[in-house]
Motif scaffolding. Structure first.
Motif, PDB file in Angstrom:
ATOM      1  N   TRP A 240       0.972  -1.160  -0.129  1.00 27.27           N
ATOM      2  CA  TRP A 240      -0.037   0.021   0.015  1.00 27.27           C
ATOM      3  C   TRP A 240       1.118   1.181   0.031  1.00 27.27           C
ATOM      4  CZ3 TRP A 240      -0.110   3.729   3.987  1.00 27.27           C
ATOM      5  CH2 TRP A 240       0.377   3.322   5.211  1.00 27.27           C
ATOM      6  N   VAL A 241       0.421   2.558  -0.295  1.00 30.01           N
ATOM      7  CA  VAL A 241       1.206   3.453  -0.385  1.00 30.01           C
ATOM      8  C   VAL A 241       0.154   4.908  -0.218  1.00 30.01           C
ATOM      9  CG1 VAL A 241       0.668   3.960  -3.065  1.00 30.01           C
ATOM     10  CG2 VAL A 241       2.638   4.866  -1.718  1.00 30.01           C
ATOM     11  N   ALA A 242       0.892   5.805   0.199  1.00 30.27           N
ATOM     12  CA  ALA A 242       0.099   6.985   0.585  1.00 30.27           C
ATOM     13  C   ALA A 242       0.102   7.848  -0.413  1.00 30.27           C
ATOM     14  CB  ALA A 242       0.810   7.458   2.064  1.00 30.27           C
ATOM     15  N   GLU A 243      -0.037   7.340  -1.742  1.00 27.93           N
ATOM     16  CA  GLU A 243      -0.188   8.308  -2.821  1.00 27.93           C
ATOM     17  C   GLU A 243      -1.639   8.042  -3.666  1.00 27.93           C
ATOM     18  OE1 GLU A 243       0.376  10.785  -4.172  1.00 27.93           O
ATOM     19  OE2 GLU A 243       2.213  10.763  -5.322  1.00 27.93           O
ATOM     20  N   TRP A 244      -2.131   9.091  -4.179  1.00 25.53           N
ATOM     21  CA  TRP A 244      -3.221   9.089  -4.910  1.00 25.53           C
ATOM     22  C   TRP A 244      -3.326   9.656  -6.072  1.00 25.53           C
ATOM     23  CZ3 TRP A 244      -5.966  11.580  -0.066  1.00 25.53           C
ATOM     24  CH2 TRP A 244      -5.324  12.569   0.310  1.00 25.53           C
ATOM     25  N   GLN A 245      -4.542   9.950  -6.751  1.00 22.32           N
ATOM     26  CA  GLN A 245      -4.798  10.864  -7.901  1.00 22.32           C
ATOM     27  C   GLN A 245      -5.091  12.274  -7.656  1.00 22.32           C
ATOM     28  OE1 GLN A 245      -5.652   6.778 -10.585  1.00 22.32           O
ATOM     29  NE2 GLN A 245      -7.033   8.513 -10.764  1.00 22.32           N
ATOM     30  N   VAL A 246      -5.288  12.489  -6.128  1.00 19.85           N
ATOM     31  CA  VAL A 246      -5.530  13.791  -5.795  1.00 19.85           C
ATOM     32  C   VAL A 246      -4.539  15.023  -6.372  1.00 19.85           C
ATOM     33  CG1 VAL A 246      -6.171  15.444  -4.165  1.00 19.85           C
ATOM     34  CG2 VAL A 246      -6.969  13.112  -4.103  1.00 19.85           C
ATOM     35  N   GLN A 247      -4.786  15.863  -7.070  1.00 25.20           N
ATOM     36  CA  GLN A 247      -3.805  16.885  -7.168  1.00 25.20           C
ATOM     37  C   GLN A 247      -3.848  18.145  -6.230  1.00 25.20           C
ATOM     38  OE1 GLN A 247      -1.955  16.463 -10.228  1.00 25.20           O
ATOM     39  NE2 GLN A 247      -2.809  14.523 -10.096  1.00 25.20           N
TER      40      GLN A 247
ATOM     41  N   ALA B 247      -1.295  18.045   5.354  1.00 25.03           N
ATOM     42  CA  ALA B 247      -2.105  17.471   6.287  1.00 25.03           C
ATOM     43  C   ALA B 247      -3.037  16.575   5.537  1.00 25.03           C
ATOM     44  CB  ALA B 247      -3.033  18.686   6.763  1.00 25.03           C
ATOM     45  N   ASP B 248      -3.494  16.636   4.204  1.00 22.74           N
ATOM     46  CA  ASP B 248      -4.303  15.750   3.601  1.00 22.74           C
ATOM     47  C   ASP B 248      -3.475  14.348   3.503  1.00 22.74           C
ATOM     48  OD1 ASP B 248      -6.322  17.539   3.001  1.00 22.74           O
ATOM     49  OD2 ASP B 248      -5.198  18.404   1.224  1.00 22.74           O
ATOM     50  N   TYR B 249      -2.392  14.473   3.160  1.00 26.31           N
ATOM     51  CA  TYR B 249      -1.561  13.317   3.043  1.00 26.31           C
ATOM     52  C   TYR B 249      -1.357  12.549   4.378  1.00 26.31           C
ATOM     53  CZ  TYR B 249       0.069  13.400  -1.754  1.00 26.31           C
ATOM     54  OH  TYR B 249       0.183  13.574  -3.198  1.00 26.31           O
ATOM     55  N   GLN B 250      -1.160  13.098   5.515  1.00 20.40           N
ATOM     56  CA  GLN B 250      -1.083  12.778   6.619  1.00 20.40           C
ATOM     57  C   GLN B 250      -2.482  11.899   7.198  1.00 20.40           C
ATOM     58  OE1 GLN B 250      -0.186  16.410   8.757  1.00 20.40           O
ATOM     59  NE2 GLN B 250       1.855  15.701   9.047  1.00 20.40           N
ATOM     60  N   SER B 251      -3.448  12.569   6.884  1.00 15.54           N
ATOM     61  CA  SER B 251      -4.741  11.877   7.191  1.00 15.54           C
ATOM     62  C   SER B 251      -5.103  10.583   6.317  1.00 15.54           C
ATOM     63  CB  SER B 251      -5.869  12.929   6.858  1.00 15.54           C
ATOM     64  OG  SER B 251      -5.826  13.980   7.512  1.00 15.54           O
ATOM     65  N   PHE B 252      -4.650  10.695   4.972  1.00 14.46           N
ATOM     66  CA  PHE B 252      -4.735   9.541   3.971  1.00 14.46           C
ATOM     67  C   PHE B 252      -3.963   8.472   4.500  1.00 14.46           C
ATOM     68  CE2 PHE B 252      -3.616   7.717  -0.205  1.00 14.46           C
ATOM     69  CZ  PHE B 252      -4.819   6.986  -0.347  1.00 14.46           C
TER      70      PHE B 252
ATOM     71  N   ASN C 142       8.747  11.158  -4.026  1.00 13.41           N
ATOM     72  CA  ASN C 142       8.574  11.407  -2.723  1.00 13.41           C
ATOM     73  C   ASN C 142       7.604  10.452  -1.749  1.00 13.41           C
ATOM     74  OD1 ASN C 142      10.831  12.627  -2.830  1.00 13.41           O
ATOM     75  ND2 ASN C 142       9.625  14.748  -2.685  1.00 13.41           N
ATOM     76  N   HIS C 143       6.306  10.344  -2.173  1.00 10.91           N
ATOM     77  CA  HIS C 143       5.331   9.897  -1.588  1.00 10.91           C
ATOM     78  C   HIS C 143       5.336   8.361  -1.784  1.00 10.91           C
ATOM     79  CE1 HIS C 143       3.150  13.995  -2.581  1.00 10.91           C
ATOM     80  NE2 HIS C 143       3.823  14.119  -1.302  1.00 10.91           N
ATOM     81  N   TRP C 144       6.071   7.610  -2.582  1.00  6.59           N
ATOM     82  CA  TRP C 144       6.263   6.518  -2.598  1.00  6.59           C
ATOM     83  C   TRP C 144       7.371   6.010  -1.747  1.00  6.59           C
ATOM     84  CZ3 TRP C 144       3.280   2.694  -5.313  1.00  6.59           C
ATOM     85  CH2 TRP C 144       2.486   3.487  -6.147  1.00  6.59           C
TER      86      TRP C 144
ATOM     87  N   ASN D 167      10.653  10.735   7.265  1.00  6.04           N
ATOM     88  CA  ASN D 167      11.634  11.903   7.899  1.00  6.04           C
ATOM     89  C   ASN D 167      11.097  13.170   7.648  1.00  6.04           C
ATOM     90  OD1 ASN D 167      13.892  10.260   8.528  1.00  6.04           O
ATOM     91  ND2 ASN D 167      14.433  10.267   6.031  1.00  6.04           N
ATOM     92  N   ASN D 168       9.741  13.409   6.840  1.00  7.10           N
ATOM     93  CA  ASN D 168       9.344  14.815   6.687  1.00  7.10           C
ATOM     94  C   ASN D 168       7.844  14.863   7.168  1.00  7.10           C
ATOM     95  OD1 ASN D 168      10.905  16.427   4.361  1.00  7.10           O
ATOM     96  ND2 ASN D 168      11.165  14.247   3.934  1.00  7.10           N
ATOM     97  N   GLY D 169       7.553  13.817   8.055  1.00 12.62           N
ATOM     98  CA  GLY D 169       6.547  14.102   9.063  1.00 12.62           C
ATOM     99  C   GLY D 169       5.259  13.574   8.279  1.00 12.62           C
TER     100      GLY D 169
END
Length: 518
Positions: free
Chosen positions: A459-466, A471-476, A501-503, A510-512
């Motif tokens: 799984w990964v915290a990446e998506w198709q949201v532009q 904070a959005d990434y943290q919540s996801f 980066n998000h992958w 490291n970037n919180g």
């Protein structure tokens, strides 16, 4: 009775007792039994070491920079349009007949896959899996089932314009489209590259692969050995294992290719050296008390058409014969035998992402049965991971089968990507999809008796949201941690390092962007 016989019988008796105990003990106790060798027990929070021992070009594109004509690697899909006929070349009937120049639009029959011989010479494979050659009348045909010297074509590019090419046939002459029904290998050297030259074609490069086969065959064995051994010794190092352990993770999932079992002299074009890197990984895992999931990511013949299966041209040929399956079992036997005594061996994953319908249910379950037995010949404590088939609408198809095996784990991969269903979803809609749909899917494959265990292996915290905020990434990411944390075996993020980066879990921590609770 010899001491060797006694040892074998003792080992089999221990396995029988282990299997019996897993039936009569509560599942939590069975898990502790299987984890008794020293590797951490479930729940696992792991990270994949993708792009290390199995090449995926998108993870670290610079690995391919030194290959001449690196946009013409094995599996590159080309279309050729005649400038005089204004039509695409096509394999008539999809293969087994002539090459024509009569198609206004290009699709499957008009697309040709490259098998690279060197930086300018190639075999060209058609839709029906045959290869271009030249017949006795100089006509270009697609009838050869196996390529040889008579199927070697040279692609000559125009200086300053890579899209314009001429194609030199094995007879030394160039292809020309005399008419829409006549493509022959009988044009001489002279050309001004103009639109009146029937030997000139405009190319469309519509797809390419950047996997282990492409990097090894692209560089050649000498250079590839140098490039990959440098990569293996620098991309993942001991300090990465220290970072993983200190970040709240307790395991790594390490993708490997089938050729590792033949190290140090694997079949061409693969090069040796990855086995030493895997040995190092186990040593570091033991030092930092991490578990290791050895994942057969690339099986012989390729179990899916993607570059991470080390396919040559996107063809999927795994499981088409008993010999192919037997060879894969031998790889699993090799890995289990080599690392059975390591206290960090947590699990052996028998295969990553088999794709239906090319991989049939019967061939997969036969392999999983034999692969499970191969692991158990060497260890009674390692889990055995079985991956769901891709493109199957029923995620429960393996539940009954896998549930028969003590220590079996079912691997599912969840991405909010790679599907049009995620196009246009908002931040909250993506998060809701994880908390509702993914939660329901995971519950569907998680049995109350705990057999098999469940594992979100990617799984990964990446998506198709532009334009999403931090904070959005943290919540996801947190939503996925919460839901996938319910998997009875655990989860593994894809991947530790990545130029995107998000992958990269390292970058995200490291970037919180990701916080791993104790």
């Amino acid at each position: 009775m010899s001491s060797a016989d006694a040892s074998i019988i003792g080992g089999r008796l221990a396995l029988v007792l282990l299997v019996f105990s897993s039936w009569i003990l509560p599942e939590s106790d069975a898990r502790r039994t299987l984890a008794a060798a020293g590797a951490p027990g479930p729940p696992i929070r792991a990270v994949n070491l993708g792009g290390w021992l199995v090449t995926e070009g998108w993870i670290l594109p610079s690995l391919f920079d030194g290959i001449p004509n690196n946009d013409l690697l094995d599996g590159t899909q080309l279309q050729f349009k005649s400038v005089t006929q204004n039509r695409y070349l096509v394999a008539d009937k999809g293969g087994g007949a002539a090459i024509l120049a009569d198609r206004e639009q290009a699709s499957g029959w008009e697309t040709f896959k490259l098998w690279r011989i060197d930086e300018t010479r190639f075999n060209l494979r058609v839709f029906g899996q045959q290869f271009w050659s030249v017949d006795s009348n100089s006509a270009v045909v697609a009838t050869a089932t196996t390529p040889g010297p008579s199927e070697a074509f040279q692609i000559v590019r125009r200086d300053g314009d890579k899209s314009r090419v001429r194609i030199r046939a094995p007879n030394g002459l160039f292809l020309q489209a005399k008419t829409m029904q006549s493509v022959t290998a009988d044009h001489g050297e002279d050309t001004d590259w103009g639109d009146d030259d029937p030997s000139v074609f405009v190319t469309n490069n519509i797809a390419r692969l950047q996997g282990e086969y492409q990097i090894c065959n692209g560089y050649g064995i000498t250079k590839a050995t140098q490039v990959l051994r440098d990569h293996w010794s620098t991309y993942i190092v001991e300090s990465d294992f220290s970072f993983i352990a200190s970040s709240g993770l307790n395991a790594v999932r390490i993708p490997v290719g089938w050729w590792i079992a033949s190290d140090p002299n694997p079949p061409l074009p693969f090069v040796g050296g990855s086995l030493q890197a895997l040995d190092n990984a186990f040593s570091w895992a033991e030092k930092y008390n991490l578990g290791v999931i050895v994942d057969l990511h690339a099986a012989p013949g390729s179990q899916n058409p993607y570059e991470h299966s080390a396919t040559r041209d996107g063809s999927q040929e795994w499981g088409t014969s008993d010999a192919n399956i037997a060879q894969t079992v031998q790889v699993i036997d090799f890995l289990a035998s080599r690392y059975a005594n390591s206290p960090s061996l947590l699990a052996v994953e028998l295969m990553n992402e088999p794709l239906a319908p090319g991989v049939t249910f019967s061939s997969l379950t036969k392999y999983y049965q034999d692969g499970y037995n191969a692991v158990r010949r060497h260890t009674s404590t390692a889990y055995v991971v079985m991956s769901n088939r891709l493109s199957i609408p029923d995620p429960t198809e393996l539940l009954q089968f896998a549930g028969k095996f003590s220590g079996a784990v079912l691997d599912v991969h969840y991405y909010n990507l790679f599907s049009s269903m995620f196009d246009g979803l908002t931040v909250q809609q993506n998060i809701d999809f994880v908390r509702n749909n993914r939660s329901s899917l995971l519950a569907t494959v998680t049995r109350q008796n705990g057999l098999p265990l469940t594992f979100v292996g990617e799984w990964v915290a990446e998506w198709q949201v532009q334009g999403a905020s931090k904070a959005d990434y943290q919540s996801f990411a947190q939503a996925q941690e919460d839901v996938y944390g319910r998997a009875t075996f655990g989860w593994a993020y894809w991947t530790l390092k990545n130029v995107n980066n998000h992958w990269s879990m390292e970058w995200m921590i490291n970037n919180g962007f990701i916080s791993l609770k104790s």
